[in-house]
Design an enzyme around this catalytic site. Structure first.
Site, short mmCIF file in Angstrom:
data_model
loop_
_atom_site.label_atom_id
_atom_site.label_comp_id
_atom_site.label_asym_id
_atom_site.label_seq_id
_atom_site.Cartn_x
_atom_site.Cartn_y
_atom_site.Cartn_z
N LYS A 79 0.85 -1.20 0.00
CA LYS A 79 0.00 0.00 0.00
C LYS A 79 0.88 1.24 0.00
O LYS A 79 1.91 1.28 0.70
CB LYS A 79 -0.91 -0.04 1.23
CG LYS A 79 -1.95 1.06 1.28
CD LYS A 79 -2.85 0.87 2.50
CE LYS A 79 -3.92 1.94 2.61
NZ LYS A 79 -4.80 1.73 3.78
N SER A 154 -9.72 1.74 2.91
CA SER A 154 -8.88 2.47 2.00
C SER A 154 -7.84 1.59 1.28
O SER A 154 -7.25 2.03 0.29
CB SER A 154 -8.14 3.57 2.75
OG SER A 154 -7.29 3.01 3.74
N SER A 178 -9.86 -0.52 7.17
CA SER A 178 -9.30 -0.41 5.82
C SER A 178 -8.60 -1.63 5.26
O SER A 178 -8.28 -1.65 4.08
CB SER A 178 -8.34 0.77 5.75
OG SER A 178 -9.07 1.92 5.52
N1 GLN Z 1 -13.02 3.94 6.23
C1 GLN Z 1 -12.48 4.41 7.47
C2 GLN Z 1 -12.13 5.87 7.38
O1 GLN Z 1 -12.38 6.44 6.35
C3 GLN Z 1 -11.30 3.58 7.86
C4 GLN Z 1 -10.08 3.99 7.18
C5 GLN Z 1 -8.91 3.15 7.55
O2 GLN Z 1 -9.03 2.13 8.21
N2 GLN Z 1 -7.75 3.62 7.15
O3 GLN Z 1 -11.62 6.44 8.30
#
Ligand code: GLN
Length: 493
Positions: A79, A154, A178
């Site tokens: 990532k 994400s 994410s």
């Molecule tokens: N979807 C969640 C957010 O937007 C989690 C993001 C993540 O785990 N990096 O904060």
């Protein structure tokens, strides 16, 4: 030879027996990436030359009978918020578009020491903020099961490359879901380790008390193997914990007889737009029955503060993000606006031109929650409720060994469907954020398909530092199903 059907240990074994070479494997995957990635936009960068160099090193070790690392010859994707020395680490943001990392994240050093091959960096929501990958400055990632759907976020790029066999496994990061939510949307396995199990050194910070790096893979064994390599204390991260790393592979014996599994009733009772889609509920309930037939005892438990989790998460995460992202000022890092006449304007314009809409929204929310006069009402209150959420889990774990829930209330949704309504986007994490607030380990594994052929995932949550039970249960279940073997369609290959 088609390498897409192999697990990591199988591939390593064939290399050792000299039936294949690391060079062949690397070329195979790079070729696939070049053909398929344009349809998905899942990789932001491919490191052809570097990957072939690493492969050559592995082949030399085999030839000279030197000891081989645990991940020898395994093609991995990373990532793009994890620092890789001398390559761009963009966090899918314009502000870091030209940022070359001067050092390696600890997880990178660890996988490299074990002879893994890094194929490239994957797309993501900007600064890991999002649940659909639509917040990337470099454009959205498409879901390999249905190109009109989001891959989740994400870590959507990492999940999409694993699902479409553009890498054998990948690293993602999980602040509120994410790793698990995109794993669920793409029909693969994703694990968020206990907070402190894996070093965060070299992971670009979003919300430091919640972030963890973890593996995304096609099956539980590969996931355990990758965790084995990246876990353990690190002097460069004072929040990494000094605990021995168990042998995660040896606990995968398929025997879970006698374990007690809790099903939190609040996760199934939500209604309205927070509620679970019937296809998801059906698949998860069936998975619970299948687990019962393996000799576990299932009982309903309660996590009474569940309904506050989203609100608490979006206060804590945005507060921490507003502080972490203060460093991007056009001076020390990344993009600098050319449109300014004084220093203050330079800061302001660099930030407003460099950050995307969602990142700016969060910086504003977090700054507000921390501002004098509001701190007690929002941030402090959120921390108090966070303690109650953690306590709910402590109580539950006095009765059961692990918990099972859906990973997300829905399957992958259409592009654009939630962009205009941030709250509906935030609800995609309703079942994952509590786990980060409590620091617990949890895995998402495939448990079926919806009527329109999209993957459904379920989540197994463990006690602090008990990844072993999480993996053990996931593996035992996986052995009884074929979900993880189903291949994506719709890519025209
Ligand atoms: N979807 C969640 C957010 O937007 C989690 C993001 C993540 O785990 N990096 O904060």
């Amino acid at each position: 030879m088609d390498f897409t059907e192999l697990t990591a240990p199988e591939l390593r074994c064939l290399l050792q027996k000299k039936e294949i070479t690391a060079r062949e494997v690397t070329i195979f995957f790079l070729q696939r990436c070049k053909e398929i990635n344009p349809k998905l936009n899942a990789y932001l960068a491919l490191f052809e030359e570097e990957a072939l160099k690493q492969a050559q090193m592995v082949d030399r070790k085999i030839k000279e009978k030197e000891p081989l690392g645990l991940l020898a010859g395994i093609p991995l994707a990373i990532k793009d918020n994890i620092c890789l020395k001398d390559f761009v680490t963009s966090c899918a943001s314009k502000i870091l578009e030209n940022f070359y990392s001067p050092y390696n994240a600890t997880v990178i050093d660890r996988i490299r020491t074990q002879d893994a091959i890094i194929l490239g960096k994957t797309n993501m929501d900007e600064f890991a903020m999002g649940s659909s990958n639509e917040n990337s400055y470099f454009g959205p990632v498409r879901n390999p099961w249905d190109l009109s759907k989001v891959p989740g976020g994400s870590s959507g790029g990492s999940a999409a490359v694993v699902a479409s066999d553009l890498a054998l496994a990948a690293l993602g990061s999980d602040t509120g879901g994410s790793i698990r939510q995109p794993a669920s949307f793409c029909g693969v396995v994703g694990l968020k380790p206990t907070y402190g199990r894996v070093s965060r050194y070299g992971l670009v910070a979003f919300a430091s008390s919640l972030d963890q790096i973890g593996p995304i893979s096609k099956n539980v064994k590969d996931c355990a193997l990758l965790l084995q390599v990246i876990a353990g204390q690190d002097v460069n991260d004072s929040t990494s914990v000094n605990l021995a790393v168990p042998d995660f592979l040896s606990c995968l014996d398929g025997n879970i007889r006698g374990l007690k599994i809790g099903v939190p009733k609040e996760y199934f009772s939500a209604t309205g737009r927070e509620g679970i889609e019937p296809d998801v509920e059906r698949a998860v309930k069936k998975a619970i029955l299948d687990l019962e037939s393996l000799g576990v005892r299932v009982e309903e438990i309660s996590l009474p503060h569940t309904e506050y989790a989203i609100a608490v998460y979006y206060l804590v995460a945005t507060a921490e993000a507003s502080s972490n992202l203060a460093r991007y000022d056009g001076v020390r890092y990344g993009y600098r606006s050319s449109n300014h006449t004084n220093l203050l304007e330079m800061y302001k314009n660099s930030r407003s031109e460099g950050f995307g809409t969602e990142v700016k929204r969060r910086i504003m929310l977090g700054t507000y929650a921390l501002s004098s006069g509001y701190y007690e009402a929002y941030y402090q209150k959120a921390q108090q409720v966070r303690a109650l959420i953690r306590k709910d889990f402590e109580e539950a774990f006095k009765k059961v060994d692990c918990l099972v829930t859906p990973t997300s209330p829905t399957v992958a949704f259409k592009f654009g469907e939630r962009v205009e309504d941030p709250l509906s986007m935030y609800l995609a994490d309703v079942f994952t954020v509590s786990v980060n607030l409590a620091g617990l380990p949890a895995i998402s594994i495939p448990c079926g398909f919806s009527e329109n052929e999209l993957p459904v995932g379920w989540q197994i949550i463990g006690k602090l530092f008990d990844e072993e039970t999480v993996l053990k249960v996931a593996y035992a279940y996986e052995q009884t199903t074929e979900w993880h073997k189903k291949k994506t369609c719709g890519l025209g290959i």
